[in-house]
Design a protein around this motif. Structure first.
Motif, PDB file in Angstrom:
ATOM      1  N   UNK A   1     -26.590  98.986   7.634  1.00 41.38           N
ATOM      2  CA  UNK A   1     -26.378  97.808   6.804  1.00 41.38           C
ATOM      3  C   UNK A   1     -25.498  96.812   7.537  1.00 41.38           C
ATOM      4  N   UNK A   2     -25.641  95.508   7.224  1.00 37.14           N
ATOM      5  CA  UNK A   2     -24.733  94.538   7.831  1.00 37.14           C
ATOM      6  C   UNK A   2     -23.295  94.843   7.445  1.00 37.14           C
ATOM      7  N   UNK A   3     -22.378  94.524   8.337  1.00 37.97           N
ATOM      8  CA  UNK A   3     -20.964  94.836   8.136  1.00 37.97           C
ATOM      9  C   UNK A   3     -20.203  93.552   7.830  1.00 37.97           C
ATOM     10  N   UNK A   4     -19.441  93.568   6.761  1.00 37.93           N
ATOM     11  CA  UNK A   4     -18.609  92.430   6.375  1.00 37.93           C
ATOM     12  C   UNK A   4     -17.146  92.783   6.588  1.00 37.93           C
ATOM     13  N   UNK A   5     -16.443  91.942   7.335  1.00 39.55           N
ATOM     14  CA  UNK A   5     -14.991  92.098   7.480  1.00 39.55           C
ATOM     15  C   UNK A   5     -14.346  91.506   6.227  1.00 39.55           C
ATOM     16  N   UNK A   6     -14.169  92.368   5.206  1.00 34.28           N
ATOM     17  CA  UNK A   6     -13.656  91.891   3.926  1.00 34.28           C
ATOM     18  C   UNK A   6     -12.228  91.370   4.015  1.00 34.28           C
ATOM     19  N   UNK A   7     -11.436  91.970   4.885  1.00 32.14           N
ATOM     20  CA  UNK A   7     -10.069  91.490   5.124  1.00 32.14           C
ATOM     21  C   UNK A   7      -9.740  91.704   6.591  1.00 32.14           C
ATOM     22  N   UNK A   8      -9.114  90.714   7.183  1.00 34.87           N
ATOM     23  CA  UNK A   8      -8.584  90.889   8.529  1.00 34.87           C
ATOM     24  C   UNK A   8      -7.563  89.784   8.774  1.00 34.87           C
ATOM     25  N   UNK A   9      -6.591  90.082   9.609  1.00 37.29           N
ATOM     26  CA  UNK A   9      -5.572  89.089   9.915  1.00 37.29           C
ATOM     27  C   UNK A   9      -4.437  89.713  10.706  1.00 37.29           C
ATOM     28  N   UNK A  10      -3.391  88.929  10.857  1.00 38.68           N
ATOM     29  CA  UNK A  10      -2.238  89.373  11.651  1.00 38.68           C
ATOM     30  C   UNK A  10      -0.985  88.736  11.068  1.00 38.68           C
ATOM     31  N   UNK A  11       0.016  89.556  10.796  1.00 40.10           N
ATOM     32  CA  UNK A  11       1.258  89.058  10.223  1.00 40.10           C
ATOM     33  C   UNK A  11       2.026  88.212  11.234  1.00 40.10           C
ATOM     34  N   UNK A  12       2.509  87.065  10.783  1.00 43.70           N
ATOM     35  CA  UNK A  12       3.192  86.134  11.684  1.00 43.70           C
ATOM     36  C   UNK A  12       4.688  86.395  11.800  1.00 43.70           C
ATOM     37  N   UNK A  13       5.171  87.460  11.170  1.00 42.76           N
ATOM     38  CA  UNK A  13       6.610  87.745  11.240  1.00 42.76           C
ATOM     39  C   UNK A  13       6.825  89.243  11.060  1.00 42.76           C
ATOM     40  N   UNK A  14       8.010  89.691  11.421  1.00 37.22           N
ATOM     41  CA  UNK A  14       8.377  91.091  11.292  1.00 37.22           C
ATOM     42  C   UNK A  14       8.785  91.693  12.624  1.00 37.22           C
TER      43      UNK A  14
END
Length: 347
Positions: free
Chosen positions: A226-239
């Motif tokens: 099945x096609x794959x959906x990146x439902x959430x992705x990202x990178x925290x800008x602090x920490x």
């Protein structure tokens, strides 16, 4: 699928107030919006204020010329409770829905989601996220796979009763042995799903970098076809970064180690900074545009959080710094990087 046909989305989370012009100017076409269970007292009874608020927001988004992928209720979640000053488990479905795992429970979930899809017809869909990250205890607690799977199926079946063309999927929180076990238990013969969804936060919640997505997409496509959906992705800008892990015995149930330590245990070269975040999004959007098995993505997320929903802290890296804009809507470098990348790679 041509890059121009892929989902260009963002999760509209936290303290959003209707800044749709900024979102549209970014080049985004889809927003993901959480939808709660619709009734408070009985089936087809009093509409929940949370549901009404979500429906009104979805209508405003639609009127602004943007599309919405609703995210349906999970079984529950570990969230910070201000009155208790603690992280506690909260059920998402009221008791009148039925005993979890019973036929009445699944029938009522099916009917509720049929109602929701019918109620939102014309202003949301056809893509739907069924539940949220059911492979991790934060959203599934101790529920067995049979109940998780049954709830996911009933959710999608109800949606498709109202809209047979609806494109449903679930999203796992990572790609590991347990996540595959959950997917294998849900994507069984005759399943009602169109896509496989996955959330990955390489360099924040797990090791790796944004290019690690390629292996995950290919593995899921090969396994489920099945096609794959990146439902959430990202990178925290602090920490800040911390090398030594937290002893699991010290963690209260439902509280992530990042909340406990107020530090990340993973990072990409350069650390957690706004500039590194911008480069991360730029490279990720190019990767998704070029991968033939990727349906598109929903970036996490539009706006920084006022406080962490896990622990309540206003300076917790776990949930507070994911946005493309700050809490007062000041664009970060990532905002401009995303705008340029969407124009360059999705034409």
């Amino acid at each position: 699928m041509k890059p121009s046909e892929k989902i260009k989305g963002i999760v509209f989370a936290y303290n959003t107030t209707g800044e749709y012009d900024m979102v549209r100017d970014l080049g985004v076409e889809w927003l993901r919006v959480n939808v709660s269970f619709p009734w408070t007292d009985r089936m087809h009874g009093t509409l929940s204020p949370r549901y009404v608020e979500a429906r009104e927001q979805i209508l405003r988004i639609h009127e602004a010329g943007l599309k919405v992928m609703p995210a349906t209720p999970p079984l529950g979640g570990f969230v910070y409770d201000e009155k208790a000053d603690d992280t506690v488990w909260k059920e998402e479905f009221p008791p009148f829905v039925g005993e979890r795992g019973s036929q009445a429970f699944y029938d009522n979930i099916r009917e509720a989601m049929r109602f929701v899809c019918e109620d939102l017809k014309g202003i949301a869909g056809p893509y739907w996220q069924c539940m949220n990250e059911p492979d991790i205890p934060i959203f599934s607690n101790d529920y067995p796979l049979e109940i998780i799977s049954g709830t996911a199926w009933a959710t999608a079946e109800g949606i498709r009763q109202a809209d047979p063309e609806a494109r449903c999927g679930i999203n796992i929180a990572g790609y590991n042995e347990n996540a595959v076990r959950v997917l294998d238990g849900i994507y069984t013969e005759g399943h009602p799903f169109f896509y496989v969804g996955v959330d990955q936060y390489f360099g924040s919640w797990q090791p790796g970098d944004v290019d690690s997505w390629t292996g995950v997409i290919e593995a899921l496509y090969t396994r489920y076809g099945l096609p794959v959906l990146a439902n959430e992705w990202g990178y925290s800008s602090d920490g800040v970064y911390r090398k030594d892990p937290v002893d699991p015995a010290l963690l209260p149930k439902g509280l992530p180690d990042v909340c406990y330590a107020k530090a990340w245990f993973n990072q990409v070269p350069g650390g957690h900074t706004p500039e590194v975040q911008a480069d991360y999004f730029r490279r990720g959007l190019k990767l998704f545009a070029e991968n033939p098995h990727c349906l598109g993505s929903f970036m996490f997320c539009w706006r920084d959080a006022l406080h962490c929903y896990h622990c309540g802290a206003p300076d917790c890296p776990a949930e507070d710094y994911w946005g493309l804009v700050t809490t007062d809507l000041r664009p970060k470098p990532a905002y401009y990087a995303v705008k340029e990348a969407l124009a360059a790679y999705y034409a």
